[in-house]
Design an enzyme around this catalytic site. Structure first.
Site, PDB file in Angstrom:
ATOM      1  CB  CYS A 207      -1.041   0.182   1.501  1.00  0.00           C
ATOM      2  SG  CYS A 207      -2.046   1.271   1.512  1.00  0.00           S
TER       3      CYS A 207
ATOM      4  CB  CYS B 174      -2.792  -0.138   4.756  1.00  0.00           C
ATOM      5  SG  CYS B 174      -3.311  -0.374   3.457  1.00  0.00           S
TER       6      CYS B 174
ATOM      7  NE  ARG C 136      -9.540  -3.889   0.278  1.00  0.00           N
ATOM      8  CZ  ARG C 136     -10.901  -2.977   0.366  1.00  0.00           C
ATOM      9  NH1 ARG C 136     -11.351  -3.008  -0.553  1.00  0.00           N
ATOM     10  NH2 ARG C 136     -10.540  -2.123   1.706  1.00  0.00           N
TER      11      ARG C 136
ATOM     12  CG  ASP D 193      -9.865  -8.623  -1.801  1.00  0.00           C
ATOM     13  OD1 ASP D 193      -8.468  -8.524  -3.063  1.00  0.00           O
ATOM     14  OD2 ASP D 193      -9.614  -8.203  -0.193  1.00  0.00           O
TER      15      ASP D 193
ATOM     16  NE  ARG E 279      -6.010  -8.120  -0.683  1.00  0.00           N
ATOM     17  CZ  ARG E 279      -6.194  -8.090   0.310  1.00  0.00           C
ATOM     18  NH1 ARG E 279      -5.314  -7.780   0.319  1.00  0.00           N
ATOM     19  NH2 ARG E 279      -7.392  -7.682   1.418  1.00  0.00           N
TER      20      ARG E 279
END
Length: 195
Positions: free
Chosen positions: A52, A65, A92, A124, A126
């Site tokens: 981030c 973060c 993300r 998201d 990921r």
């Protein structure tokens, strides 16, 4: 599961303590593992942290973060052993420029999930294959996972890494991050208390 390939390893002193930094690659993805102490313990403390830039580097108050990153490093140092995996999954997984476009949409009233979707992305992106492959390469079979995200737990379990405990990674919210955290809990299922 495909193996992560270690490309580098070096001494890595930090203000939290002494780590080894190990660079890994899996396909086109790369990331690092900050390893402290022996991982021979039954269940080392592990944090999977997605890059981030805005929070980790610039201290943005839009997210939690940087505070989570610093908390994780402090907790691993306090435990004397553990791993922090830092993967390049900005926003993300949507990338830095798309994340900044999502910020712009958030400024007009959308939450983080709505902004990602407005840009044509999933809430998201990921999948956490790289962190699971890194842990496998490190010989870690079970962990105490420092996370609020149930998707990270599920990804490790699917990869054959047992999560014996989920250790909360909650930081004191700032007025600027309160809606962000509320969205994480309500729309992404993050395990947060007090929201």
């Amino acid at each position: 599961m495909t193996s992560a390939r270690q490309l580098a390893e070096a001494d890595f002193p930090t203000r939290w303590g002494h780590f080894r930094i190990r660079g890994f690659e899996l396909g086109s993805e790369s990331g690092v593992a900050l390893v402290m102490g022996s991982l021979d313990a039954a269940s080392p403390l592990v944090r999977i942290h997605s890059q981030c830039l805005t929070g980790d580097v610039f201290g943005s108050l839009r997210c939690d973060c940087r505070q989570q990153l610093e908390m994780a490093l402090a907790m691993i140092a306090s435990a004397g052993a553990g791993v922090l995996i830092y993967e390049q999954q900005e926003g993300r997984g949507i990338g830095l420029m798309a994340k900044l476009q999502a910020y712009e949409l958030q400024d007009s009233g959308l939450d983080t999930v709505e902004a990602n979707q407005q840009l044509g992305f999933k809430a998201d992106h990921r999948e956490f294959a790289l962190p699971a492959a890194i842990l496998t390469a490190l010989g870690v079979k079970q962990v105490r996972l420092l996370s609020n995200n149930p998707d990270k737990i599920a990804a490790l379990e699917r990869a054959g890494i047992r999560v014996v405990e989920r250790v909360p990674c909650e930081v004191e919210p700032h007025s600027r991050s309160e809606n962000y955290l509320k969205t994480k809990k309500e729309k992404l299922g993050h395990l947060l208390t007090g929201r």
